[in-house]
Scaffold this motif. Structure first.
Motif, mmCIF file in Angstrom:
data_model
loop_
_atom_site.group_PDB
_atom_site.id
_atom_site.type_symbol
_atom_site.label_atom_id
_atom_site.label_comp_id
_atom_site.label_asym_id
_atom_site.label_seq_id
_atom_site.Cartn_x
_atom_site.Cartn_y
_atom_site.Cartn_z
ATOM 1 N N THR A 39 0.867 -1.173 0.000
ATOM 2 C CA THR A 39 0.000 0.000 0.000
ATOM 3 C C THR A 39 0.905 1.225 0.000
ATOM 4 N N VAL A 40 0.744 2.060 -1.017
ATOM 5 C CA VAL A 40 1.631 3.208 -1.188
ATOM 6 C C VAL A 40 0.811 4.471 -1.436
ATOM 7 N N MET A 41 1.502 5.607 -1.309
ATOM 8 C CA MET A 41 0.954 6.898 -1.708
ATOM 9 C C MET A 41 2.006 7.608 -2.543
ATOM 10 N N VAL A 42 1.553 8.545 -3.348
ATOM 11 C CA VAL A 42 2.478 9.311 -4.179
ATOM 12 C C VAL A 42 3.200 10.320 -3.297
ATOM 13 N N LYS A 43 4.523 10.220 -3.270
ATOM 14 C CA LYS A 43 5.326 11.150 -2.485
ATOM 15 C C LYS A 43 5.801 12.318 -3.331
ATOM 16 N N ASP A 44 6.126 12.021 -4.586
ATOM 17 C CA ASP A 44 6.594 13.072 -5.488
ATOM 18 C C ASP A 44 6.211 12.680 -6.908
ATOM 19 N N LEU A 45 5.843 13.685 -7.698
ATOM 20 C CA LEU A 45 5.402 13.423 -9.062
ATOM 21 C C LEU A 45 5.936 14.520 -9.966
ATOM 22 N N GLN A 46 6.517 14.129 -11.084
ATOM 23 C CA GLN A 46 7.064 15.087 -12.045
ATOM 24 C C GLN A 46 6.282 15.006 -13.341
ATOM 25 N N ARG A 47 6.071 16.172 -13.946
ATOM 26 C CA ARG A 47 5.324 16.242 -15.210
ATOM 27 C C ARG A 47 6.177 16.893 -16.291
ATOM 28 N N ASP A 48 5.799 16.618 -17.528
ATOM 29 C CA ASP A 48 6.481 17.224 -18.661
ATOM 30 C C ASP A 48 6.210 18.726 -18.665
ATOM 31 N N ILE A 49 7.249 19.530 -18.939
ATOM 32 C CA ILE A 49 7.086 20.984 -18.875
ATOM 33 C C ILE A 49 6.209 21.520 -20.000
ATOM 34 N N PHE A 50 6.062 20.761 -21.081
ATOM 35 C CA PHE A 50 5.256 21.221 -22.206
ATOM 36 C C PHE A 50 3.851 20.621 -22.184
ATOM 37 N N SER A 51 3.720 19.409 -21.670
ATOM 38 C CA SER A 51 2.413 18.756 -21.584
ATOM 39 C C SER A 51 2.181 18.329 -20.139
ATOM 40 N N ARG A 52 1.398 19.113 -19.401
ATOM 41 C CA ARG A 52 1.208 18.872 -17.966
ATOM 42 C C ARG A 52 0.480 17.558 -17.698
ATOM 43 N N GLU A 53 -0.189 17.001 -18.712
ATOM 44 C CA GLU A 53 -0.887 15.731 -18.532
ATOM 45 C C GLU A 53 0.078 14.545 -18.559
ATOM 46 N N THR A 54 1.271 14.778 -19.091
ATOM 47 C CA THR A 54 2.253 13.705 -19.225
ATOM 48 C C THR A 54 3.099 13.597 -17.958
ATOM 49 N N ILE A 55 3.018 12.461 -17.278
ATOM 50 C CA ILE A 55 3.804 12.222 -16.064
ATOM 51 C C ILE A 55 5.132 11.594 -16.478
ATOM 52 N N THR A 56 6.238 12.173 -16.025
ATOM 53 C CA THR A 56 7.555 11.695 -16.432
ATOM 54 C C THR A 56 8.237 10.848 -15.357
ATOM 55 N N HIS A 57 7.834 10.995 -14.112
ATOM 56 C CA HIS A 57 8.434 10.179 -13.039
ATOM 57 C C HIS A 57 7.559 10.284 -11.795
ATOM 58 N N VAL A 58 7.553 9.219 -10.999
ATOM 59 C CA VAL A 58 6.762 9.226 -9.768
ATOM 60 C C VAL A 58 7.492 8.444 -8.678
ATOM 61 N N ASP A 59 7.421 8.958 -7.465
ATOM 62 C CA ASP A 59 7.958 8.268 -6.297
ATOM 63 C C ASP A 59 6.786 7.751 -5.465
ATOM 64 N N PHE A 60 6.792 6.471 -5.171
ATOM 65 C CA PHE A 60 5.783 5.856 -4.305
ATOM 66 C C PHE A 60 6.406 5.594 -2.937
ATOM 67 N N HIS A 61 5.669 5.965 -1.894
ATOM 68 C CA HIS A 61 6.150 5.726 -0.533
ATOM 69 C C HIS A 61 5.230 4.727 0.152
ATOM 70 N N THR A 62 5.805 3.633 0.641
ATOM 71 C CA THR A 62 4.980 2.631 1.325
ATOM 72 C C THR A 62 4.485 3.186 2.657
ATOM 73 N N ILE A 63 3.276 2.818 3.044
ATOM 74 C CA ILE A 63 2.691 3.329 4.283
ATOM 75 C C ILE A 63 2.139 2.182 5.123
ATOM 76 N N ASP A 64 2.013 2.478 6.402
ATOM 77 C CA ASP A 64 1.390 1.556 7.353
ATOM 78 C C ASP A 64 0.031 2.150 7.707
ATOM 79 N N LEU A 65 -1.022 1.418 7.434
ATOM 80 C CA LEU A 65 -2.371 1.941 7.650
ATOM 81 C C LEU A 65 -2.679 2.207 9.116
ATOM 82 N N THR A 66 -1.836 1.739 10.029
ATOM 83 C CA THR A 66 -2.071 1.941 11.459
ATOM 84 C C THR A 66 -1.258 3.109 12.012
ATOM 85 N N GLU A 67 -0.468 3.767 11.159
ATOM 86 C CA GLU A 67 0.355 4.892 11.605
ATOM 87 C C GLU A 67 -0.081 6.172 10.909
#
Length: 228
Positions: free
Chosen positions: A76-104
């Motif tokens: 189970t993860v959440m998006v920690k950081d997300l990068q988009r193309d500078i010319f097309s904001r709909e285009t995602i170029t990289h994403v960092d997923f951070h694992t989470i503990d649902l009890t914390e």
């Protein structure tokens, strides 16, 4: 809290050329990391990723990330950081997923949604929004999609602060209590500068006199001597 599923595959080649090939093929390079875990380079389908993020929860959506090669169990993860193309904001170029503990508890930015017409606006004032989201701490499953803010009682010259917001008891607010969320101001009036008065016209005789040196007022100037 909204929850979606997403598949990922491990990346063996992490060089620039390999990343370019992934993007050309509609894949998004990503990294999965978390407490006590070694960062794992992965790739996800770009269309599937955009679909997962186009929910009411936005970037706060909980993602059950399954690795297709079975290298790790679903996380189970959440998006920690997300990068988009500078010319097309709909285009995602990289994403960092951070694992989470649902009890914390975790920190999250929750968007503010505004409703109502301020009394000050009906009196000629202007509504200014100073804060678009609120930083809170809570369990991952209790992150609200948004926090409603009623601005209908705001009058001219009055502000709404973070401390004035009505929030669920399960949220711990990390934003400063004194931070201004919205206020109604008096519209600024731009004064136009008065046009400069036209300069008084000099009498024709004075103009003629100034045109030729030595000429006296009321007399015609003498003819200049012709050089031989």
């Amino acid at each position: 809290m909204e929850r979606v599923q997403l598949s990922a595959r491990r990346r063996e080649d992490v060089g620039k050329n390999a990343v370019r090939r992934l993007r050309r093929n509609g894949q998004v390079p990503a990294v999965v990391y978390g407490r006590g875990l070694e960062a794992l380079p992965v790739m996800v389908d770009g269309k599937a990723l955009r679909g997962a993020l186009h929910t009411h929860a936005g970037l706060n959506v909980l993602i059950d990330l399954a690795l297709g090669d079975g290298d790790r169990a679903a996380q189970t993860v959440m998006v920690k950081d997300l990068q988009r193309d500078i010319f097309s904001r709909e285009t995602i170029t990289h994403v960092d997923f951070h694992t989470i503990d649902l009890t914390e508890t975790i920190e999250a930015h929750v968007p503010l949604t505004f409703s109502g017409t301020p009394k000050g606006v009906t009196e000629g004032g202007v509504l200014e929004i100073h804060l678009r989201d609120l930083l809170v701490e809570c369990l991952p499953t209790e992150i609200p999609e948004s926090i409603g803010v009623d601005v209908s009682e705001l009058t001219i010259g009055h502000a709404l602060h973070v401390s004035d917001l009505r929030l669920p008891s399960k949220l711990t607010v990390l934003s400063s209590a004194g931070e201004v969320v919205a206020l109604v101001t008096t519209p600024k009036v731009i004064e136009e500068a008065a046009p400069a008065a036209p300069a008084a016209e000099a009498p024709a005789a004075e103009v003629a006199a100034e045109a030729k040196p030595g000429a006296e007022k009321g007399k015609a100037p003498e003819a200049e001597e012709k050089e031989e």
